[in-house]
Design a protein around this motif. Structure first.
Motif, short mmCIF file in Angstrom:
data_model
loop_
_atom_site.label_atom_id
_atom_site.label_comp_id
_atom_site.label_asym_id
_atom_site.label_seq_id
_atom_site.Cartn_x
_atom_site.Cartn_y
_atom_site.Cartn_z
N ARG A 70 0.81 -1.22 0.00
CA ARG A 70 0.00 0.00 0.00
C ARG A 70 0.84 1.26 0.00
O ARG A 70 0.45 2.26 -0.61
N ALA A 71 1.98 1.26 0.66
CA ALA A 71 2.83 2.46 0.66
C ALA A 71 3.32 2.75 -0.75
O ALA A 71 3.26 3.89 -1.22
N GLU A 72 3.78 1.72 -1.44
CA GLU A 72 4.26 1.92 -2.81
C GLU A 72 3.11 2.33 -3.73
O GLU A 72 3.27 3.20 -4.59
N GLY A 73 1.96 1.71 -3.56
CA GLY A 73 0.80 2.06 -4.38
C GLY A 73 0.34 3.49 -4.13
O GLY A 73 0.01 4.22 -5.06
N SER A 74 0.34 3.90 -2.86
CA SER A 74 -0.05 5.27 -2.53
C SER A 74 0.95 6.26 -3.10
O SER A 74 0.57 7.30 -3.66
N ALA A 75 2.23 5.95 -2.98
CA ALA A 75 3.26 6.84 -3.52
C ALA A 75 3.15 6.93 -5.04
O ALA A 75 3.29 8.03 -5.61
N ALA A 76 2.88 5.82 -5.71
CA ALA A 76 2.73 5.85 -7.16
C ALA A 76 1.55 6.72 -7.57
O ALA A 76 1.62 7.49 -8.53
N TRP A 77 0.46 6.65 -6.81
CA TRP A 77 -0.72 7.47 -7.10
C TRP A 77 -0.40 8.96 -6.89
O TRP A 77 -0.75 9.79 -7.73
N ILE A 78 0.26 9.28 -5.81
CA ILE A 78 0.62 10.68 -5.54
C ILE A 78 1.52 11.21 -6.65
O ILE A 78 1.32 12.32 -7.15
N ALA A 79 2.52 10.43 -7.05
CA ALA A 79 3.43 10.86 -8.10
C ALA A 79 2.69 11.04 -9.43
O ALA A 79 2.95 11.99 -10.18
N LEU A 80 1.75 10.17 -9.72
CA LEU A 80 0.95 10.28 -10.94
C LEU A 80 0.15 11.57 -10.96
O LEU A 80 0.02 12.22 -12.00
N MET A 81 -0.36 11.98 -9.83
CA MET A 81 -1.17 13.19 -9.73
C MET A 81 -0.32 14.41 -9.38
O MET A 81 -0.74 15.30 -8.66
N SER A 82 0.87 14.46 -9.90
CA SER A 82 1.79 15.57 -9.62
C SER A 82 1.26 16.88 -10.18
O SER A 82 0.27 16.89 -10.92
N PRO A 83 1.92 17.99 -9.88
CA PRO A 83 1.50 19.28 -10.41
C PRO A 83 1.47 19.33 -11.94
O PRO A 83 0.89 20.24 -12.52
N ALA A 84 2.05 18.33 -12.59
CA ALA A 84 2.02 18.28 -14.05
C ALA A 84 0.59 18.25 -14.58
O ALA A 84 0.32 18.74 -15.67
N LEU A 85 -0.33 17.69 -13.82
CA LEU A 85 -1.71 17.59 -14.26
C LEU A 85 -2.57 18.78 -13.85
O LEU A 85 -3.71 18.90 -14.30
N ALA A 86 -2.04 19.66 -13.03
CA ALA A 86 -2.85 20.75 -12.49
C ALA A 86 -3.45 21.64 -13.57
O ALA A 86 -4.65 21.94 -13.54
N GLU A 87 -2.66 22.08 -14.51
CA GLU A 87 -3.17 22.98 -15.54
C GLU A 87 -4.19 22.29 -16.43
O GLU A 87 -5.20 22.88 -16.80
N LEU A 88 -3.95 21.02 -16.74
CA LEU A 88 -4.91 20.27 -17.55
C LEU A 88 -6.24 20.11 -16.82
O LEU A 88 -7.31 20.29 -17.40
N LEU A 89 -6.17 19.78 -15.55
CA LEU A 89 -7.38 19.62 -14.75
C LEU A 89 -8.12 20.94 -14.61
O LEU A 89 -9.33 21.02 -14.80
N ALA A 90 -7.40 22.01 -14.30
CA ALA A 90 -8.01 23.33 -14.15
C ALA A 90 -8.65 23.78 -15.47
O ALA A 90 -9.76 24.33 -15.48
N ALA A 91 -7.97 23.55 -16.58
CA ALA A 91 -8.51 23.95 -17.88
C ALA A 91 -9.79 23.18 -18.20
O ALA A 91 -10.75 23.75 -18.74
N TRP A 92 -9.83 21.88 -17.86
CA TRP A 92 -11.03 21.08 -18.09
C TRP A 92 -12.20 21.62 -17.25
O TRP A 92 -13.32 21.77 -17.74
N LEU A 93 -11.93 21.93 -15.97
CA LEU A 93 -12.98 22.46 -15.11
C LEU A 93 -13.50 23.80 -15.64
O LEU A 93 -14.71 24.03 -15.68
N GLU A 94 -12.59 24.67 -16.06
CA GLU A 94 -13.01 25.97 -16.59
C GLU A 94 -13.75 25.83 -17.92
O GLU A 94 -14.73 26.56 -18.17
N ALA A 95 -13.31 24.94 -18.79
CA ALA A 95 -14.00 24.73 -20.06
C ALA A 95 -15.43 24.22 -19.83
O ALA A 95 -16.37 24.64 -20.51
N THR A 96 -15.58 23.36 -18.84
CA THR A 96 -16.91 22.87 -18.49
C THR A 96 -17.77 24.00 -17.94
O THR A 96 -18.95 24.12 -18.28
N ALA A 97 -17.18 24.86 -17.11
CA ALA A 97 -17.91 26.03 -16.59
C ALA A 97 -18.35 26.94 -17.73
O ALA A 97 -19.50 27.41 -17.75
N ASP A 98 -17.47 27.18 -18.68
CA ASP A 98 -17.82 28.01 -19.84
C ASP A 98 -18.96 27.39 -20.65
O ASP A 98 -19.87 28.08 -21.10
#
Length: 142
Positions: A70-98
């Motif tokens: 579980r520690a390795e799985g949790s760490a892999a999930w956290i690394a996957l959801m790094s700040p690299a995805l933040a702009e993509l996620l924010a843009a999707w949320l804003e596009a949906t709002a628009d």
């Protein structure tokens, strides 16, 4: 808050949170085995920056069998959801709002849930936004 406002608030929080995080891409290092009190070994996984500076150390939950993973799985999930995805996620949320503003105007969230044909694409974005804002109840754990 209207559905579009919820989505924009979540997008803002995603960007602000990512801005405070360590630079990406993140690496997954480990598991590393540490001796702990009582002569047992503990698997700890480290998420690090490209320079291998530790971002976070993820130890196993208390009482976890080291081979559980579980520690390795949790760490892999956290690394996957790094700040690299933040702009993509924010843009999707804003596009949906628009899109909601353009097609549904001032509908409330309850009215929006009945709106067709776009509801299936809007509701997952609203669910993510509510989770980001801690206003969406998580399902009970089994």
């Amino acid at each position: 808050m209207s559905p579009a406002e919820v989505l924009r608030a979540a997008a803002s929080k995603v960007r602000a949170t990512a801005k405070k995080a360590a630079p990406w891409p993140w690496n997954l290092d480990g598991p590393w085995w540490w001796d702990v009190a009582g002569g047992t070994a503990e698997a700890t996984t480290v998420i690090s920056t490209p320079a291998r500076d530790a971002v976070v150390v993820v130890p196993p939950p208390r009482g976890q069998v080291p081979a559980d993973g579980r520690a390795e799985g949790s760490a892999a999930w956290i690394a996957l959801m790094s700040p690299a995805l933040a702009e993509l996620l924010a843009a999707w949320l804003e596009a949906t709002a628009d899109e909601i503003d353009r097609l549904a105007g001032d509908l409330t969230e309850a009215e929006l849930a009945k709106y067709d044909p776009m509801t299936p694409t809007w509701m997952p974005a609203l669910a993510v936004a509510r989770h980001v804002l801690d206003t969406f109840p998580l399902p009970p754990s089994s």
